[in-house]
Design an enzyme around this catalytic site. Structure first.
Site, short mmCIF file in Angstrom:
data_model
loop_
_atom_site.label_atom_id
_atom_site.label_comp_id
_atom_site.label_asym_id
_atom_site.label_seq_id
_atom_site.Cartn_x
_atom_site.Cartn_y
_atom_site.Cartn_z
N ASP A 119 0.89 -0.93 0.07
CA ASP A 119 -0.01 -0.07 -0.02
C ASP A 119 0.87 1.31 -0.08
OD1 ASP A 119 -2.39 1.13 0.09
OD2 ASP A 119 -2.50 1.59 2.06
N TYR A 121 1.16 5.63 -0.60
CA TYR A 121 0.37 7.07 0.31
C TYR A 121 0.87 8.23 -0.74
CZ TYR A 121 -0.35 9.65 4.48
OH TYR A 121 -0.62 10.57 5.53
N HIS A 126 -4.66 13.95 0.67
CA HIS A 126 -5.15 12.91 1.94
C HIS A 126 -3.77 13.12 2.83
CE1 HIS A 126 -6.14 9.91 4.48
NE2 HIS A 126 -4.83 9.21 4.37
N ARG A 135 0.66 17.03 12.76
CA ARG A 135 1.74 17.88 12.66
C ARG A 135 1.33 19.32 11.89
NH1 ARG A 135 3.20 13.01 10.48
NH2 ARG A 135 2.85 13.95 8.56
N GLU A 191 -10.81 3.81 3.50
CA GLU A 191 -9.99 4.65 2.74
C GLU A 191 -10.04 4.43 1.26
OE1 GLU A 191 -6.23 5.70 5.81
OE2 GLU A 191 -5.98 4.14 3.87
N GLU A 193 -9.23 4.14 -2.27
CA GLU A 193 -8.09 3.95 -3.28
C GLU A 193 -8.33 3.04 -4.51
OE1 GLU A 193 -4.67 2.25 -1.27
OE2 GLU A 193 -5.24 2.88 0.89
N ASP A 225 -8.87 0.28 1.91
CA ASP A 225 -8.04 -0.08 3.13
C ASP A 225 -8.70 0.29 4.44
OD1 ASP A 225 -5.42 -1.07 4.12
OD2 ASP A 225 -4.68 1.05 4.02
N ARG A 229 -8.60 3.64 13.27
CA ARG A 229 -7.41 4.76 13.78
C ARG A 229 -7.15 4.88 15.06
NH1 ARG A 229 -6.46 6.30 8.54
NH2 ARG A 229 -8.23 6.70 7.36
N GLN A 232 -4.33 2.47 15.17
CA GLN A 232 -3.12 3.04 14.30
C GLN A 232 -2.16 4.06 14.99
OE1 GLN A 232 -4.33 4.37 10.71
NE2 GLN A 232 -2.25 4.77 9.94
N TYR A 236 1.61 2.93 15.34
CA TYR A 236 2.27 3.34 14.12
C TYR A 236 3.57 3.78 14.44
CZ TYR A 236 2.08 8.30 14.13
OH TYR A 236 2.15 9.47 14.32
N LYS A 245 -4.65 -2.09 10.15
CA LYS A 245 -4.91 -2.37 8.93
C LYS A 245 -4.90 -3.55 8.34
CE LYS A 245 -3.90 2.08 7.51
NZ LYS A 245 -4.56 2.94 6.25
N THR A 249 -8.82 -5.83 3.65
CA THR A 249 -8.87 -5.06 2.68
C THR A 249 -9.77 -5.35 1.58
OG1 THR A 249 -6.29 -4.19 3.08
CG2 THR A 249 -7.28 -4.06 0.76
N THR A 353 -5.00 6.64 0.05
CA THR A 353 -6.06 7.37 -0.15
C THR A 353 -6.21 8.56 -1.15
OG1 THR A 353 -6.37 6.57 2.30
CG2 THR A 353 -7.99 8.22 1.35
N GLU A 367 -10.60 12.52 7.76
CA GLU A 367 -10.77 13.75 7.12
C GLU A 367 -12.11 14.52 7.10
OE1 GLU A 367 -8.13 13.87 3.27
OE2 GLU A 367 -8.89 11.87 3.38
#
Length: 421
Positions: A119, A121, A126, A135, A191, A193, A225, A229, A232, A236, A245, A249, A353, A367
């Site tokens: 997978d 990114y 996203h 961040r 997600e 994709e 996917d 959350r 994760q 993560y 995850k 899928t 995503t 989101e």
């Protein structure tokens, strides 16, 4: 030929003569076998073997498409031409019609035995949206615009559309807690994709050059996917997602060929001023000019209460993949193999995503609900920040433009059910 004689294959449908995707199906008349979607039907390739080139029959008689996808673009194009002749010329109707199976009578299965699933990114909007939640001062890390970011997923839990989504359990740590706890995920998400199917592979130690990468992509599908959350967020760092995850899928069942998508190829979106140019091994003039795909994407949600009340699905997002991908499909494949990693027929690659720059086309609830701070209001009076038991997510995708016949990628569907214990 522009139209098929098969019912439901008229221009405007998901599966006109210009699409002809391959898949694996079964019905009461036999076990798993290869078929081609056409209108409301599936052409049974095992049953219709005598109408096809004798050299193709062995690979197309198998219960998975790995061997067929490994043949590469030449044979794929030749089969497509033969299918266009059989399904487009009324003169072939009597010979072909007895080999058609109604899609409503068939059960779809994974098209390939998936050896590996990776997978990526590459959805920049996203990545930026999620990065801002964690961040705010640096949504994208410095490597994002130099290297296609990816991680190895779990091939064993990839399932075809319609598989129940069993709510996963794992460790999660609420912000106010001193230590983590174990239990069902409370922040289950989807997600949106695209998936890439690898056709021809490459030998270990022999990277795939960017100029030949498209020859190794045998088709595309929709991919969900599913993501926990809260699991994760706790697990993560430092190595990325794991239990958040790998529980499931989902993919749409049909392998949409590069030939079917050819009329909808577009230039990759220009990079923003100040962004670095791709390193030479990821840069190709033809890929810059034609490496993008104009695909329309839609996600809808129904809850158990909405279905009981007969309410229409709630549209969570509707947008285009045109400018969502910072890296192209060819760049993904090239980068994956650039260290000598060998890709194999039937490997599955997710794009990551795909969200639009605006709020109408966001590809995840993380989101849309701003991390749970802005719940969605539904026609039933319910609200959602993340998925509850009984919620059903349906993803759809299609391509259309002036001068070309619309084609669809089908649906990717999953309904959440409570986990054990």
């Amino acid at each position: 030929m522009t139209a098929s004689w098969v019912d439901g294959a008229e221009p405007g449908s998901d599966f006109p003569l210009q699409n002809l995707p391959l898949g694996i199906f079964s019905d009461d008349g036999g076990g798993r076998r290869a078929g081609v979607a056409i209108g409301d039907y599936i052409l049974d390739l095992a049953s219709a073997a005598e109408l096809l080139d004798e050299g193709w029959r062995g690979d197309l008689a198998l219960p998975v498409l790995n061997a067929w996808l490994a043949r590469g673009p030449g044979d794929h194009a030749a089969l497509r031409a033969r299918l266009t002749e059989l399904l487009g010329d009324e003169a072939n109707r009597d010979a072909v019609e007895l080999h058609l199976v109604g899609q409503s009578e068939a059960t779809m299965h994974l098209p390939c035995l998936i050896g590996d699933y990776t997978d990526f990114y590459v959805g920049i909007h996203h990545a930026t949206n999620v990065g801002k939640q964690f961040r705010p001062d640096q949504p994208l890390l410095p490597n994002y615009k130099y290297v296609p970011i990816g991680y190895h997923g779990r091939a064993s839990s990839v399932r075809v559309s319609g598989e129940p989504v069993v709510r996963p359990a794992g460790q999660h740590k609420p912000p106010e807690a001193e230590a983590p706890e174990y239990g069902p995920s409370r922040r289950l998400d989807y997600e949106l994709e695209l998936g890439l199917w690898i056709g021809r592979g490459n030998a270990l130690g022999e990277p795939i050059p960017i100029g030949r990468a498209r020859d190794h992509i045998a088709g595309f599908c929709l991919l969900n996917d599913w993501s926990a959350r809260d699991l994760q967020a706790w697990e993560y760092q430092p190595l990325g997602p794991f239990l958040a995850k790998n529980f499931l899928t989902s993919i749409s069942p049909w392998v949409i060929s590069p030939e079917a998508l050819a009329p909808f190829r577009i230039a990759m979106p220009p990079r923003a001023d100040g962004d670095p140019a791709p390193l030479p091994y990821l840069d190709d003039a033809d890929d810059r000019a034609n490496g993008g795909l104009s695909i329309q994407l839609e996600v809808t949600l129904t809850t158990a209460a909405m279905r009981d009340a007969g309410l229409a699905p709630h549209v969570l997002s509707r947008g285009s993949a045109d400018a969502a991908m910072y890296w192209s499909a060819a760049q993904i494949v090239t980068h994956h193999s650039s260290n000598g990693c060998n890709l194999q027929p039937g490997d599955l690659i997710g794009t990551g995503t795909l969200s639009t720059a605006g709020d109408d086309g966001l590809g995840s609830l993380l989101e849309i609900s701003r991390g749970g701070k802005a719940p969605i209001e539904l026609a039933s009076g319910e609200t959602r920040s993340f998925l509850e038991d009984g919620d059903e997510v349906v993803m759809r995708a299609w391509c259309e433009r002036d001068g070309a016949v619309r084609i669809g990628l089908g649906e990717c569907t999953g309904r959440v059910v409570a986990g054990a214990g």
